[in-house]
Structures are given as C-alpha cells and as structure tokens.
Write a protein that holds these residues in place. Structure first.
Motif, short mmCIF file in Angstrom:
data_model
loop_
_atom_site.label_atom_id
_atom_site.label_comp_id
_atom_site.label_asym_id
_atom_site.label_seq_id
_atom_site.Cartn_x
_atom_site.Cartn_y
_atom_site.Cartn_z
N ILE A 47 16.88 17.37 33.41
CA ILE A 47 15.36 17.97 33.55
C ILE A 47 14.93 18.47 32.21
CG2 ILE A 47 13.67 19.38 34.83
CD1 ILE A 47 15.25 18.70 37.45
N ARG A 48 16.02 19.62 31.98
CA ARG A 48 15.75 20.25 30.58
C ARG A 48 15.46 19.50 29.38
NH1 ARG A 48 20.13 22.86 31.27
NH2 ARG A 48 19.28 24.80 32.18
N GLU A 49 16.52 18.38 29.18
CA GLU A 49 16.26 17.44 27.98
C GLU A 49 14.97 16.94 28.09
OE1 GLU A 49 19.38 15.17 27.87
OE2 GLU A 49 20.87 16.74 27.69
N GLU A 50 14.46 16.36 29.32
CA GLU A 50 13.35 15.43 29.35
C GLU A 50 11.86 16.46 29.24
OE1 GLU A 50 12.96 12.35 29.73
OE2 GLU A 50 15.13 12.27 29.44
N THR A 51 12.07 17.85 29.85
CA THR A 51 10.92 18.64 29.62
C THR A 51 10.84 19.24 28.12
OG1 THR A 51 12.28 20.37 30.21
CG2 THR A 51 10.76 19.21 31.84
N LYS A 52 11.74 18.94 27.36
CA LYS A 52 11.59 19.09 25.70
C LYS A 52 10.90 18.16 25.07
CE LYS A 52 15.80 21.97 25.39
NZ LYS A 52 17.36 21.89 24.61
N ARG A 53 10.76 16.91 25.59
CA ARG A 53 9.89 15.95 25.06
C ARG A 53 8.25 16.20 25.26
NH1 ARG A 53 12.23 10.39 27.63
NH2 ARG A 53 10.67 9.79 26.37
N GLU A 54 7.61 15.88 23.95
CA GLU A 54 6.30 16.10 24.25
C GLU A 54 5.53 15.42 25.52
OE1 GLU A 54 2.47 15.44 21.32
OE2 GLU A 54 4.33 14.73 20.62
N LYS A 55 6.17 14.14 25.61
CA LYS A 55 5.36 13.65 26.91
C LYS A 55 5.45 14.46 28.13
CE LYS A 55 5.45 9.08 29.37
NZ LYS A 55 6.12 7.90 29.55
N TYR A 56 6.55 15.11 28.42
CA TYR A 56 6.83 15.85 29.73
C TYR A 56 6.78 17.18 29.42
CZ TYR A 56 8.49 11.02 30.72
OH TYR A 56 8.60 9.76 30.95
N ALA A 57 6.17 17.69 28.43
CA ALA A 57 6.30 19.51 27.99
C ALA A 57 5.40 19.95 28.83
CB ALA A 57 6.05 19.43 26.47
N GLU A 58 4.30 19.59 29.19
CA GLU A 58 3.24 20.42 30.17
C GLU A 58 3.18 19.68 31.35
OE1 GLU A 58 -0.44 20.46 28.27
OE2 GLU A 58 -0.01 21.71 26.52
N LYS A 59 3.18 18.64 31.51
CA LYS A 59 3.25 18.14 32.94
C LYS A 59 4.38 17.96 33.77
CE LYS A 59 -1.02 15.57 31.85
NZ LYS A 59 -1.73 14.26 31.92
N GLY A 60 5.55 17.87 33.03
CA GLY A 60 6.90 17.89 33.80
C GLY A 60 7.11 16.48 34.01
N CYS A 61 8.34 16.34 34.80
CA CYS A 61 8.93 14.94 34.93
C CYS A 61 8.65 14.36 36.19
CB CYS A 61 10.51 14.87 34.70
SG CYS A 61 10.89 15.36 33.01
N HIS A 62 8.22 13.20 36.46
CA HIS A 62 8.36 12.77 37.77
C HIS A 62 9.63 12.34 38.63
CE1 HIS A 62 6.76 9.71 40.74
NE2 HIS A 62 5.47 10.18 40.87
N ILE A 63 9.36 12.54 39.73
CA ILE A 63 10.64 12.43 40.64
C ILE A 63 11.40 10.95 40.36
CG2 ILE A 63 9.60 11.48 42.58
CD1 ILE A 63 11.84 12.95 44.20
N LEU A 64 10.62 9.90 40.08
CA LEU A 64 11.18 8.57 40.05
C LEU A 64 11.63 8.56 38.53
CD1 LEU A 64 8.30 6.33 41.42
CD2 LEU A 64 10.52 6.91 42.58
N HIS A 65 11.12 9.22 37.57
CA HIS A 65 11.62 9.27 36.17
C HIS A 65 12.86 10.06 36.35
CE1 HIS A 65 11.71 9.37 31.95
NE2 HIS A 65 12.09 10.60 31.93
N ILE A 66 13.04 11.18 36.83
CA ILE A 66 14.39 11.76 37.15
C ILE A 66 15.34 10.91 37.92
CG2 ILE A 66 15.71 13.91 38.15
CD1 ILE A 66 12.88 15.31 38.16
#
Length: 394
Positions: free
Chosen positions: A300-319
């Motif tokens: 979750i920490r690595e994915e939320t650093k990406r611009e795509k998920y920086a503001e809206k977070g990661c979907h549970i299916l993506h995780i």
C-alpha cells in the motif's frame, strides 16, 4: 405478520433477543406486532421481544404522585415511558433537617448523614429530567388505551454536552440491526442427514478456539487433526479379525475428510491460508502472520506513492492483485479484508467508500508530513471529507 407464522411460544427462549433488552428504534417499537398467543409479547422480524432499551430526548413530561410520564423521542418516533419514583424522591424532609443533624459531628470528621444526603440529592438529580434533556429507559413494553408504552424498570438522565454518547449509541444500534434484528429468527433443526454438517461446525469451532488460545502462527493438518478425533463417531460392533483393519482405515479416512472440510471452511472465512501449495501443506493463521501484515503495508505504501493512487488511494482489488503477485497466489479476498480491517483498527491505514455498507473500499496508508498527519481518505459516510483530499492550511 400472519398469526400462523408465529413460532410456538415454547421455542421463544431459543432466540437470544427474547432474554435481552432489545435496542430498537422507537418507530420500530411502535410498529411491532403483538403476539396472539401471549399478550405483552411482540414480534420484530420474527424475533419475540417483550423488553426494550431506548434512548432519546424528553419532549413532554407529566408528574404524578407515584411516577413520571416522559415522552422520549429518538428521531424515529415518540413513545410514552412510565418511570416510577424512587422511595427517596417520595420522602418529604424539611430543608434544615439534615443541617441540624450534621451539626453534632466534629468539624473535619466523617459525617454519614451528610454523605447520605449528598447521595440522595445526586440520585434525585439523575432521576429528575426536564424537557430537552436526554433520557435512557429500560423496561417491558405494554399496550394501554391502545397506545404503546414502556414500564421503566431502570431509567436515568444522560449528560452528553458534545453528543458523544448519542453517536456511540447510534453506531451500536445500527450494528445490532445489521447483525441481529434485521435477520429473521429461524429455528434450525439438525436431523440425522445433517450430522455431517454439524460435525464440520463443531470442528470449525474447535479449530478456532485452538488457534486463538495457543496463538498459533502456522501448522500442518496432520499435527492438529487429533483435536477432531472426539468428533469421529465410533460404533462398537462385534466384528471378525478381517473386518477390524477396514474399520480402522475407515475411521482414519473420516478424520482426514473432516479435517479437509474444516480447513476449507476456515479458508473461506479468511482465518487461514496456504502460502505455497505442496504435498506437505503448511497453513498460516491470517491474524498472526506478521509477514503478511508487513507485506500488505509495504504494498500500500509503494502503490500510494504512484501518481495514479496518490490522492484517491488503492482499490481493494488492486491490492489483492498486488499481494498475489508479490507475496502469495493463495491469499483470498476474505483473508485480505481481515488483514486490512486489523490494519485500519491499528490506524496504519484508512479507507474510503461511496457505498453504505462498504463493499469495495479504497485504502491508503497514513504517513507523517511536517507537523501533522496527512490523512488522505476517511469514511465519507461517517465524517466530512475535504473537497480536494488535501490537508488544510494549518
């Protein structure tokens, strides 16, 4: 409700809500249907109920010699509550009586009469409620003059200046509705044909208790299957020597089959998972697997650093997809949701959803930024969210 649909009165005690004070909304208390078998018993979604626990604002008040009559409004309706006066409230003592009695004690010494008077005044203030104040009432439900009312067995005033008690009450009642009251009461009879299902349920309960009490992190099936041995039915019978090996083999097969079904139930519930499929399978307990927790937070920490998920977070299916790619292919969604829930309870992550109740939440991690915690996402159905999902200029 059709009177023919009422369960027999002899079976009402099997429903846990029958013995408890049901925390129902006042509107539902007013709409409950009275039983045709026993007066004073009411039904809500087939649950037999005769005593309730309500909490609301006093909107009208009448005082009689022996009782108070309060109208309690919780936002869904108003119900009349008859609250009997305490014996202390009926005593009519003079204003100077206690002062004269207390004057005999030495200065600075313990004065029982004065302390009892303070206790009496405190109890009187808790029982005496004015309009606009909050009141909690417990007691059986009655019908008098075609009006529903509560004969209070316990009642007291609630001091809640910041509405904290009311918010907690609303959340607890909503949880009770979702978990209990909105589900129809159904009697489950176990027949001889359902003995296998009953054995699996008992075996699942035994395994859950064992994993919880012993704090097991991982195990092999053959190491714990002896716990289920008492559930294997043994029918003693006179058999020849040629038949005994067959009987022993059948018992072992039955034990292995029961263990297999139990592990499948635990996997479906997300309690355990098998990290690597092999002949010598090792099952990991989800809530005790520290490696899974660390891997989940890192992803979750690595994915939320990406611009795509920086503001809206990661979907549970993506995780879930990322966990299966980087950690284990055998992590189920139920196990993932269990870990995410524990991480959220520990304030390691927060979640956001546009649905109520949440079905596909979005998660992101909490991280420090200068002098404040930058909380990207919150439950928008519970708390307001900043319009741009950015921290305010403090």
């Amino acid at each position: 409700m059709d009177p023919a649909d009422e369960p027999p009165s002899i079976l009402w005690g099997l429903d846990p809500t029958f013995s408890a004070f049901a925390r129902l909304y006042v509107g539902d208390v007013l709409r409950m249907v009275e039983s045709t078998q026993v007066p004073g018993i009411f039904f809500y979604n087939m649950h037999p109920i005769y005593k309730v626990d309500v909490f609301g604002t006093v909107v009208y008040k009448k005082e009689r010699e022996d009782f108070f009559c309060y109208g309690v409004d919780d936002g869904t309706g108003v119900i009349r509550c008859l609250c009997w006066k305490n014996n202390l409230l009926k005593e009519d003592e003079g204003p100077n009586t206690s002062g004269q009695k207390c004057s005999h004690g030495a200065q600075g010494s313990f004065r029982p009469v004065a302390e009892l008077e303070k206790l009496r005044q405190n109890q009187k203030s808790r029982c005496h409620v004015e309009l606009g104040e909050l009141l909690r009432v417990r007691g059986p439900v009655k019908t008098s003059k075609q009006q529903r009312e509560i004969m209070a067995s316990t009642y007291y005033k609630v001091n809640d200046p910041v509405m904290a008690v009311r918010i907690v009450w609303m959340m607890e009642v909503l949880e009770l509705y979702n978990q209990c009251y909105r589900k129809h009461f159904q009697l489950q009879t176990v027949s001889m044909g359902d003995s296998a299902i009953s054995s699996v349920c008992k075996a699942t309960s035994i395994m859950k208790d064992f994993l919880k009490q012993e704090m097991v992190t991982k195990f092999r099936p053959y190491d714990v299957q002896d716990l289920l041995q008492p559930l294997i039915s043994s029918h003693p019978q006179t058999a020849t020597e040629n038949q005994e090996p067959l009987k022993v083999l059948s018992s072992c097969q039955e034990l292995r089959q029961l263990m297999k079904e139990t592990l499948q139930v635990l996997q479906d519930e997300g309690m355990v998972y098998c990290k690597v499929k092999s002949e010598d399978e090792v099952y990991h307990v989800t809530v005790h697997d520290e490696e899974l927790f660390i891997a989940m937070k890192d992803i979750i920490r690595e994915e939320t650093k990406r611009e795509k998920y920086a503001e809206k977070g990661c979907h549970i299916l993506h995780i879930l997809s990322a966990v299966r790619q980087r950690y284990s292919l055998n992590v189920s969604r139920t196990a993932l949701e269990l870990v995410l829930k524990l991480l959220e309870c520990n304030s390691d992550i927060v979640s956001l959803t546009n649905q109520l109740p949440p079905s596909n939440p979005v998660f992101c991690i909490l991280f420090s930024h200068t002098n404040y915690l930058h909380v990207l996402l919150l439950y928008i159905y519970k708390l307001p969210l900043w319009s741009s999902c950015r921290p305010p200029a403090w």
